[in-house]
Design an enzyme around this catalytic site. Structure first.
Site, short mmCIF file in Angstrom:
data_model
loop_
_atom_site.label_atom_id
_atom_site.label_comp_id
_atom_site.label_asym_id
_atom_site.label_seq_id
_atom_site.Cartn_x
_atom_site.Cartn_y
_atom_site.Cartn_z
CB CYS A 141 -0.93 -0.01 1.21
SG CYS A 141 -0.10 -0.42 2.76
CG HIS A 220 0.06 3.73 5.78
ND1 HIS A 220 0.47 3.10 6.92
CD2 HIS A 220 -0.28 2.73 4.92
CE1 HIS A 220 0.38 1.78 6.76
NE2 HIS A 220 -0.08 1.54 5.56
#
Ligand code: NAD
Length: 340
Positions: A141, A220
């Site tokens: 990711c 994130h």
């Protein structure tokens, strides 16, 4: 003829890839695996995905739980053209000999090493490298998001150097077993693995990354600093990124000031599972000073790799060129929105 897709490991990534495959007109889910008869196994059945045990010896557990099971992974592989391995990190590589024996193509995820497949994939950066290949790895990711915003910069403006700080979510929202719950944990290995991982996709990018884990499950955040080879305006960079629909923009001026707010947007957009496939850049925090570009981007760890898995399948089966595949995937998933 639709490409027959098996999913080994119907977890965070596996269930999303299965749903995305089932939205395409040129591929279909022929089965998914679980190790145990959990609620996700029930959900898979409810969605009409044939359910298989990841291991032969696990079949009994499903039968004892009264859950209908079609067989083991080996049986599923007989029915598949490609397996998307979504088992936990480092487990995927242990399945490679089985995939080879069954004669299926395989896609691995970012928890595996580059060497497992020899091709690390991002649709924008190297769609063609997966063309016709037997094994491909879709990068993690974080790496996916880094490549999405850095590839256009490198291609169209040039990049002298990238320094990036990965502020990483500690765990996925469902996972109550991991921490930290009250600490900030720097990765003491420098560089963090993300920079070298980006180089598996863009080998000649000069990038250095460090990482910090923080007690959140919500996305994130990357703080990225790019030394550019020439004077460029902020508007020029923004309009360059605007041509790539897997990058979307938010702004503090509209009240989007945190990852929590980005996730709230995804829910308000009625995205399945509240997913945000796009890499999110704060428009009002894109700054250039002395040829140095600063920006923040947010990454929905559970979903940003999903479109890439779909494109990897098309490239491996030589089904569509890069632009057509990306367009099809984005249309079916609703990727690429703008806030006006
Ligand atoms: P997960 O733990 O949510 O799901 C893994 C699934 O595999 C579960 O269904 C589990 O039951 C199953 N499983 C466990 N052991 C197995 C085995 N031996 N054989 C087959 N299946 C088994 O994990 P995830 O987050 O979906 O991660 C899968 C892969 O995707 C990893 O490589 C990971 O690094 C990568 N990835 C994860 C994220 C993320 O943030 N969650 C993002 C991008 C990539």
């Amino acid at each position: 003829m639709k490409v027959k897709v098996a999913i080994n490991g119907y977890g965070t990534i596996g269930k999303r890839v299965a749903d995305a495959v089932s939205l395409q007109d040129d591929m279909e889910v022929v089965g998914v695996t679980k190790t145990r008869p959990t609620v996700e196994a029930l959900h898979a059945r409810e969605r009409g995905y044939p359910l298989y045990a990841a291991k032969e010896e696990a079949i009994e557990g499903f039968e004892n739980a009264g859950m209908k099971i079609e067989g083991a992974l080996e049986d599923l592989l007989q029915r598949a053209d490609v397996v998307v391995d979504c088992s936990p990190g480092k487990v995927g590589a242990t399945y490679k000999p089985l995939y080879e024996k069954a004669g299926v193509k395989a896609i691995f995820q970012g928890g595996e090493k580059h060497e497992v497949a020899g091709v690390s994939f991002n649709a924008y950066a190297n769609y063609e490298e997966a063309w016709g290949r037997r094994f491909v790895r879709v990068v993690s990711c974080n790496t996916t998001a880094l490549v999405r915003s850095l590839y256009p910069l490198k291609k169209e403006v040039g990049v002298e150097e990238v320094q990036a700080v990965m502020i990483r979510r500690a765990a996925d929202p469902w996972d109550s077993s991991k921490g930290p719950i009250n600490a900030i944990e720097p990765s003491l290995k420098l560089p963090s693995h993300h920079g070298p991982d980006v180089q598996t996709v863009i080998p000649d990018l000069n990038i250095y990354t460090v990482a910090v884990k923080v007690p959140t499950t919500i996305m994130h955040l990357h703080s990225i600093i790019v030394k550019l080879p020439k004077e460029v305006g902020e508007e020029e960079i923004l309009s360059l990124w605007e041509r790539y629909p897997r990058i979307s923009f938010v702004s503090g001026a509209l009240g989007v000031k945190s990852t929590a707010k980005v996730m709230e947007m995804a829910r308000d957009m009625l995205r399945p599972r509240g997913d945000m496939y796009e890499t999110i850049i704060w428009r009002d925090a894109v700054k250039i000073v002395n040829r140095t570009l600063y920006y923040f981007q947010a990454v929905h760890q559970e979903s940003d790799v999903v479109p890439e898995n779909i494109d990897a399948i098309r490239s491996m089966f030589e089904m569509a060129d890069k632009e057509e595949s990306i367009r099809k995937t984005d249309k079916t998933l609703g990727v690429g929105w703008t806030l006006s």
